[in-house]
Design an enzyme around this catalytic site. Sequence first.
Site, PDB file in Angstrom:
ATOM      1  N   THR A 125      41.585  31.013  38.147  1.00 49.79           N
ATOM      2  CA  THR A 125      40.499  30.174  38.644  1.00 49.79           C
ATOM      3  C   THR A 125      40.453  28.797  37.974  1.00 49.79           C
ATOM      4  O   THR A 125      40.801  28.670  36.795  1.00 49.79           O
ATOM      5  CB  THR A 125      39.140  30.880  38.412  1.00 49.79           C
ATOM      6  OG1 THR A 125      38.092  29.937  38.639  1.00 49.79           O
ATOM      7  CG2 THR A 125      38.983  31.408  36.995  1.00 49.79           C
ATOM      8  N   GLU A 127      37.896  27.511  36.980  1.00 49.72           N
ATOM      9  CA  GLU A 127      36.910  27.589  35.895  1.00 49.72           C
ATOM     10  C   GLU A 127      37.611  27.605  34.533  1.00 49.72           C
ATOM     11  O   GLU A 127      37.008  27.250  33.525  1.00 49.72           O
ATOM     12  CB  GLU A 127      36.051  28.858  36.045  1.00 49.72           C
ATOM     13  CG  GLU A 127      35.057  28.798  37.191  1.00 49.72           C
ATOM     14  CD  GLU A 127      33.790  28.005  36.847  1.00 49.72           C
ATOM     15  OE1 GLU A 127      33.419  27.950  35.677  1.00 49.72           O
ATOM     16  OE2 GLU A 127      33.204  27.440  37.783  1.00 49.72           O
ATOM     17  N   TYR A 149      33.202  34.308  31.826  1.00 51.89           N
ATOM     18  CA  TYR A 149      34.043  34.644  32.985  1.00 51.89           C
ATOM     19  C   TYR A 149      35.386  33.920  32.895  1.00 51.89           C
ATOM     20  O   TYR A 149      36.454  34.521  33.030  1.00 51.89           O
ATOM     21  CB  TYR A 149      33.295  34.236  34.269  1.00 51.89           C
ATOM     22  CG  TYR A 149      34.159  34.079  35.497  1.00 51.89           C
ATOM     23  CD1 TYR A 149      34.674  35.190  36.157  1.00 51.89           C
ATOM     24  CD2 TYR A 149      34.458  32.805  36.006  1.00 51.89           C
ATOM     25  CE1 TYR A 149      35.470  35.046  37.293  1.00 51.89           C
ATOM     26  CE2 TYR A 149      35.246  32.654  37.135  1.00 51.89           C
ATOM     27  CZ  TYR A 149      35.752  33.766  37.777  1.00 51.89           C
ATOM     28  OH  TYR A 149      36.541  33.627  38.894  1.00 51.89           O
ATOM     29  N   LYS A 153      39.212  35.276  32.456  1.00 52.04           N
ATOM     30  CA  LYS A 153      40.264  34.912  33.424  1.00 52.04           C
ATOM     31  C   LYS A 153      41.442  34.262  32.705  1.00 52.04           C
ATOM     32  O   LYS A 153      42.592  34.458  33.076  1.00 52.04           O
ATOM     33  CB  LYS A 153      39.700  33.936  34.465  1.00 52.04           C
ATOM     34  CG  LYS A 153      38.900  34.609  35.565  1.00 52.04           C
ATOM     35  CD  LYS A 153      39.795  35.375  36.534  1.00 52.04           C
ATOM     36  CE  LYS A 153      39.043  35.876  37.739  1.00 52.04           C
ATOM     37  NZ  LYS A 153      39.851  36.748  38.605  1.00 52.04           N
TER      38      LYS A 153
HETATM   39  P1  NAP Z   1      33.865  38.540  45.026  1.00 54.41           P
HETATM   40  O1  NAP Z   1      33.421  38.360  46.436  1.00 54.41           O
HETATM   41  O2  NAP Z   1      32.856  38.522  43.934  1.00 54.41           O
HETATM   42  O3  NAP Z   1      34.682  39.901  44.967  1.00 54.41           O
HETATM   43  C1  NAP Z   1      34.987  40.514  43.756  1.00 54.41           C
HETATM   44  C2  NAP Z   1      35.343  41.944  44.034  1.00 54.41           C
HETATM   45  O4  NAP Z   1      35.636  42.599  42.785  1.00 54.41           O
HETATM   46  C3  NAP Z   1      34.220  42.750  44.691  1.00 54.41           C
HETATM   47  O5  NAP Z   1      34.784  43.511  45.732  1.00 54.41           O
HETATM   48  C4  NAP Z   1      33.736  43.661  43.573  1.00 54.41           C
HETATM   49  O6  NAP Z   1      33.247  44.901  44.012  1.00 54.41           O
HETATM   50  C5  NAP Z   1      35.027  43.882  42.812  1.00 54.41           C
HETATM   51  N1  NAP Z   1      34.784  44.391  41.456  1.00 54.41           N
HETATM   52  C6  NAP Z   1      33.909  43.922  40.535  1.00 54.41           C
HETATM   53  N2  NAP Z   1      33.974  44.680  39.436  1.00 54.41           N
HETATM   54  C7  NAP Z   1      34.900  45.646  39.657  1.00 54.41           C
HETATM   55  C8  NAP Z   1      35.396  46.722  38.892  1.00 54.41           C
HETATM   56  N3  NAP Z   1      34.945  46.980  37.658  1.00 54.41           N
HETATM   57  N4  NAP Z   1      36.358  47.516  39.420  1.00 54.41           N
HETATM   58  C9  NAP Z   1      36.814  47.291  40.675  1.00 54.41           C
HETATM   59  N5  NAP Z   1      36.360  46.289  41.464  1.00 54.41           N
HETATM   60  C10 NAP Z   1      35.424  45.475  40.950  1.00 54.41           C
HETATM   61  O7  NAP Z   1      34.945  37.428  44.629  1.00 54.41           O
HETATM   62  P2  NAP Z   1      35.872  36.550  45.603  1.00 54.41           P
HETATM   63  O8  NAP Z   1      35.175  35.276  45.868  1.00 54.41           O
HETATM   64  O9  NAP Z   1      36.367  37.385  46.701  1.00 54.41           O
HETATM   65  O10 NAP Z   1      37.063  36.203  44.623  1.00 54.41           O
HETATM   66  C11 NAP Z   1      38.215  37.035  44.525  1.00 54.41           C
HETATM   67  C12 NAP Z   1      38.864  36.807  43.173  1.00 54.41           C
HETATM   68  O11 NAP Z   1      39.232  35.431  43.031  1.00 54.41           O
HETATM   69  C13 NAP Z   1      37.935  37.106  41.999  1.00 54.41           C
HETATM   70  O12 NAP Z   1      38.727  37.622  40.947  1.00 54.41           O
HETATM   71  C14 NAP Z   1      37.399  35.751  41.615  1.00 54.41           C
HETATM   72  O13 NAP Z   1      37.028  35.717  40.263  1.00 54.41           O
HETATM   73  C15 NAP Z   1      38.615  34.868  41.892  1.00 54.41           C
HETATM   74  N6  NAP Z   1      38.315  33.493  42.250  1.00 54.41           N
HETATM   75  C16 NAP Z   1      37.401  33.221  43.212  1.00 54.41           C
HETATM   76  C17 NAP Z   1      37.144  31.898  43.541  1.00 54.41           C
HETATM   77  C18 NAP Z   1      36.147  31.547  44.608  1.00 54.41           C
HETATM   78  O14 NAP Z   1      35.764  30.380  44.689  1.00 54.41           O
HETATM   79  N7  NAP Z   1      35.763  32.470  45.455  1.00 54.41           N
HETATM   80  C19 NAP Z   1      37.829  30.868  42.894  1.00 54.41           C
HETATM   81  C20 NAP Z   1      38.789  31.203  41.942  1.00 54.41           C
HETATM   82  C21 NAP Z   1      39.044  32.521  41.629  1.00 54.41           C
HETATM   83  P3  NAP Z   1      31.679  45.224  44.054  1.00 54.41           P
HETATM   84  O15 NAP Z   1      31.278  44.836  45.446  1.00 54.41           O
HETATM   85  O16 NAP Z   1      31.628  46.668  43.776  1.00 54.41           O
HETATM   86  O17 NAP Z   1      31.011  44.395  43.004  1.00 54.41           O
END
Ligand code: NAP
Length: 337
Positions: A125, A127, A149, A153
């Site tokens: 990320t 971040e 966070y 990461k």
């Molecule tokens: P998100 O919607 O928050 O999805 C995160 C997923 O991780 C959810 O399905 C969540 O399940 C699951 N999770 C959380 N804790 C867990 C655990 N202990 N074991 C198994 N699963 C778990 O995030 P996103 O926006 O799709 O992002 C996807 C990835 O890219 C993440 O790693 C995020 O940090 C990274 N990222 C996102 C962005 C962005 O702007 N969106 C930018 C850079 C990087 P629950 O529903 O059960 O909580």
Amino acid sequence: MAGKKAFITGISGQDGSYLTEFLLDKGYEVAGLVRRNALAELGNIEKFKEEVRIYFGDLQFPESIVLALYDFKPDEIYNLASLSSPLSSFSDKFASIMVTGVGALHVFERAKQIVPDAKIYQASTSEMFGAPKQVPQNEDTPLSPANPYAAAKEYAHRMAVIARQDKNQPQFIACGILFNHESPRRGLNFVTRKISAAVACIKNGRKEGIPLNEMGEPIVKNGKLKLGDLNAKRDWGYAPDYIEAMYKIMQQKIADDFVVATGEVHTVEDFAKEAFEVVDLNYNDYVETDPHFVPPIQTGPLHGDASKAKKVLGWEPKTKFSDLVRIMVHADLAKFS
Ligand code: NAP
């Protein structure tokens, strides 16, 4: 390519669900890890649950990863699971490192034992850049995380690079350093979605069933939406565009790091102004600031330079900022009618 198998951790999240649709369209067999909840809800993948194989588990319990990998034997693994809110990570520091940091290492290590030829994508990320001196940021910008966070990461990111370089058993672990990407599937604890949902609730005159913010209060209270720092600058893209970049990163012969961004920066205030304008309202009449939504250490300005992704992957974002805002507001107008 038909016949490939992809395993996605975090499949029920924003990116996991778009990636699932994208890979199913390409003929992949898709499986994912889902945390079991009391209602057995599958979040964003509820509507195509019949088309994917679900393994219930948790990154904190590596046994669940082991069982899934032995059973499914994927060709590609997308490690998207994390506790993805930078602000919430300040009050959940141990869970941040255990899920987002150590959890990623569990995925890398178990994959090395069980499916050593599988390619792995790690969701890194922007971040991780913290409050960078270099603007815009690219793959060579020093990492300096400013929240738990991002620190977790960074740990996962560094472990991915180490695993890639290990001469004894190098692994294909590619890292997408993705800048913020949003959509109607974004969690309601993220500022963009909070704004689009609030605009919809206000415009529709909704009185009940207003979603709650991180403080457990309705996002619209007494006709006002509370936000943190209106001057925070972010590089916001549209999630489905970024899924294409993820896929292209995984189709490379050699694992590498790629910044994925629009290269355009907007403030939170810009987003709010644009979102209220979609429904012909003036954000000044509805937005209030509240220090509770300002993190104790500020990150940014985050402004990505995705030249490498353009040159090597042939990737460019397709969706403009104003279209992203419009898509999110229209989706929430329908959802919170
Ligand atoms: P998100 O919607 O928050 O999805 C995160 C997923 O991780 C959810 O399905 C969540 O399940 C699951 N999770 C959380 N804790 C867990 C655990 N202990 N074991 C198994 N699963 C778990 O995030 P996103 O926006 O799709 O992002 C996807 C990835 O890219 C993440 O790693 C995020 O940090 C990274 N990222 C996102 C962005 C962005 O702007 N969106 C930018 C850079 C990087 P629950 O529903 O059960 O909580």
